[in-house]
Scaffold this motif. Structure first.
Motif, PDB file in Angstrom:
ATOM      1  N   ALA B  18       0.845  -1.200   0.000  1.00  0.00           N
ATOM      2  CA  ALA B  18       0.000   0.000   0.000  1.00  0.00           C
ATOM      3  C   ALA B  18       0.878   1.248   0.000  1.00  0.00           C
ATOM      4  N   ALA B  19       1.944   1.206   0.770  1.00  0.00           N
ATOM      5  CA  ALA B  19       2.838   2.361   0.831  1.00  0.00           C
ATOM      6  C   ALA B  19       3.621   2.489  -0.465  1.00  0.00           C
ATOM      7  N   GLY B  20       3.685   1.400  -1.210  1.00  0.00           N
ATOM      8  CA  GLY B  20       4.417   1.424  -2.474  1.00  0.00           C
ATOM      9  C   GLY B  20       5.877   1.739  -2.247  1.00  0.00           C
ATOM     10  N   ASN B  21       6.359   1.356  -1.071  1.00  0.00           N
ATOM     11  CA  ASN B  21       7.697   1.797  -0.714  1.00  0.00           C
ATOM     12  C   ASN B  21       8.755   0.812  -1.177  1.00  0.00           C
ATOM     13  N   ILE B  22       9.001   0.854  -2.465  1.00  0.00           N
ATOM     14  CA  ILE B  22       9.931  -0.110  -3.035  1.00  0.00           C
ATOM     15  C   ILE B  22      11.362   0.131  -2.538  1.00  0.00           C
ATOM     16  N   GLU B  24      12.226   1.161   0.437  1.00  0.00           N
ATOM     17  CA  GLU B  24      12.373   0.587   1.774  1.00  0.00           C
ATOM     18  C   GLU B  24      12.486  -0.935   1.681  1.00  0.00           C
ATOM     19  N   GLN B  25      11.690  -1.512   0.813  1.00  0.00           N
ATOM     20  CA  GLN B  25      11.800  -2.967   0.600  1.00  0.00           C
ATOM     21  C   GLN B  25      13.209  -3.301   0.095  1.00  0.00           C
ATOM     22  N   GLY B  26      13.687  -2.489  -0.827  1.00  0.00           N
ATOM     23  CA  GLY B  26      15.028  -2.711  -1.381  1.00  0.00           C
ATOM     24  C   GLY B  26      16.110  -2.573  -0.328  1.00  0.00           C
ATOM     25  N   ARG B  27      15.928  -1.623   0.571  1.00  0.00           N
ATOM     26  CA  ARG B  27      16.915  -1.426   1.639  1.00  0.00           C
ATOM     27  C   ARG B  27      16.964  -2.658   2.543  1.00  0.00           C
ATOM     28  N   GLN B  28      15.787  -3.207   2.829  1.00  0.00           N
ATOM     29  CA  GLN B  28      15.740  -4.409   3.674  1.00  0.00           C
ATOM     30  C   GLN B  28      16.428  -5.585   2.979  1.00  0.00           C
ATOM     31  N   VAL B 112      11.570 -12.411  -7.397  1.00  0.00           N
ATOM     32  CA  VAL B 112      11.893 -11.385  -8.388  1.00  0.00           C
ATOM     33  C   VAL B 112      11.535  -9.989  -7.876  1.00  0.00           C
ATOM     34  N   ASP B 113      10.436  -9.865  -7.129  1.00  0.00           N
ATOM     35  CA  ASP B 113      10.082  -8.529  -6.630  1.00  0.00           C
ATOM     36  C   ASP B 113      11.140  -8.014  -5.645  1.00  0.00           C
ATOM     37  N   ASP B 114      11.761  -8.921  -4.900  1.00  0.00           N
ATOM     38  CA  ASP B 114      12.850  -8.508  -4.003  1.00  0.00           C
ATOM     39  C   ASP B 114      14.093  -8.102  -4.804  1.00  0.00           C
TER      40      ASP B 114
END
Lengths: 148, 297
Positions: B18-22, B24-28, B112-114
């Motif tokens: 929902a946040a669309g925070n790619i 932040e996901q990428g940082r993790q 793949v999304d990660d």
């Protein structure tokens, strides 16, 4: 005090010439034991700080020992003790100022942790202990070889 | 309890979407996969992610490449497909095969999304102009297409497949350990041609330089069987082992750059997974190297 005189004597022996190499070897063995004792107190203190055991009254003992040992460590690496079964890297001697600085940071962190323990304020204990163990890790990272 | 955990995980991922925070996901992903340690020549004050760090192995000395978004010397011109192919298949954009010094053998398990989130994160980092350094390989590896041979013969690409019999936490931990943290790469002994010994996965090894890389299977005597999940989490956070010793060398870097920065839930999940491994009896010998005094005089 007695410990300090022994260390001083050994350092003196080690620095008086190559004929004392047998004593240098003794210093290395002694150093290994002292560092193991440091780790032993660290491991014990960590279990109290983390609340795994209830011996809170013994934390001061470990904190005091850690502070006292931190005061010795710099003297345990005299010139001519860089051979044989040691994991001390050459940088201990080739970058002596940096090494001394790392030792000093460790002493300050150990002193700070002891103060926190003695103050009885448990709220900053974990944080202060983390700062101390970080300084152990930082020094090992730079000055201790991974080779066994 | 299990359903609650699965529900919580779902809720978290929905929130992230929902946040669309790619980024932040990428940082993790970046932290968990620990790109930092190997792709930064920290011993020589190298700039972050610009590569050049040495990796010694019995198959030569490898230098990590520049993975900053610099267009000429880094990965700035890579497409999404290029990036996924590198991580999933171990093949570079110009069609060359990577040596498994780059752990695509683990990263292939990443979703793949990660991978794409990781790419977005890497592309948000400062570009550094620094030419990659050629690996120094033994003669016999230079005259044959050794990386391609290895890839075709020993490598099986494929995304991580969870185990529905296990908890959501276990599955998350397995994904983090196997697809991201690539712990298995250093902690597993290898046979000829660098192939992992199947029945000794995670069971520790003494590396080429004499470093004892510990057995991290839960074997009581030779591994981490006596460590609780909490003890492992504490080690990830502090580098302090059960014996009270503070980590140094490579593992200190991995703790500083990756493990200590992960959320507690990730640290716990990884510990839970490691504790579930089959215990392997494998004592890592400490082969004490004696340095000669004469060398110093």
């Amino acid at each position: 005090m007695k410990m300090k005189s022994i260390v001083f004597g050994m350092v003196l022996l080690a620095t008086t010439g190559t004929t004392w190499s047998a004593d240098s070897e003794e210093i290395i063995k002694y150093r290994n034991s002292v560092m193991k004792a440091y780790a032993g107190h660290t491991g014990a203190a960590s279990r109290i700080v983390r609340g795994k055991v209830d011996y809170t009254d013994q934390l001061s003992l470990h904190a005091t020992a850690m502070r006292d040992i931190s005061m010795l460590t710099g003297d345990l690496f005299p010139a001519d003790s860089d051979f044989g079964e040691t994991r001390a890297k050459d940088e201990v001697w080739s970058k002596r100022d940096e090494f001394n600085e790392a030792v000093k940071e460790n002493q300050q962190a150990a002193e700070a942790f002891l103060k926190v323990v003695n103050s009885g304020d448990a709220s900053t204990q974990a944080e202060s202990f983390k700062a101390l163990t970080d300084s152990c890790k930082g020094c090992h990272d730079k000055f201790r070889s991974e080779e066994e | 309890m299990l359903r609650l955990a699965a529900y919580a995980a779902l809720l978290v991922s929905l929130q992230a979407m929902a946040a669309g925070n790619i980024l932040e996901q990428g940082r993790q992903v970046f932290l968990a996969a620990n790109c930092q340690t190997c792709h930064t020549d920290s011993d020589n004050n190298g700039k972050p992610l610009s590569g050049g760090r040495e990796l010694h192995s019995e198959f030569g000395t490898y230098y990590s490449p520049n993975i900053t978004p610099d267009k000429k010397t880094g990965i700035g011109n890579w497409s999404d497909e290029d990036f996924v192919r590198a991580l999933r298949d171990g093949i570079s954009p110009d069609g060359r095969y990577y040596y498994p010094s780059f752990p695509f053998t683990s990263y292939t398990k990443m979703r793949v999304d990660d991978m794409l989130a990781l790419k977005a994160y890497l592309f948000s980092q400062p570009a550094v102009k620094l030419q990659n350094r050629e690996h120094e390989l033994p003669f016999y590896m230079r005259i044959v297409p050794s990386a391609k041979f290895w890839n075709k013969r020993y490598f099986e690409p494929g995304e991580f497949q969870g185990d529905p019999q296990q908890s959501a936490e276990w599955n998350h931990g397995a994904y983090l350990v196997l697809a991201m943290g690539h712990c298995i790469e250093c902690h597993t002994p290898r046979k000829a041609l660098g192939v992992m010994i199947e029945d000794k996965l995670f069971a520790g090894v003494q590396d080429l330089n004499g470093a004892a890389i510990p057995n991290i299977t839960p074997h009581k005597k030779t591994g981490i069987g006596r460590w609780s999940v909490d003890d492992i989490v504490y080690y990830f956070q502090s580098g302090i082992s059960l014996s009270g010793d503070a980590a140094g060398g490579k593992m200190a870097g991995i703790i500083d750059d990756s493990l200590s920065k992960l959320p507690l839930s990730d640290q716990r999940a990884m510990a839970v997974y490691l504790k579930s491994l089959k215990p392997v009896d494998n004592q890592i010998r400490k082969n004490k190297k004696k340095r000669k005094k004469e060398e110093w005089e």
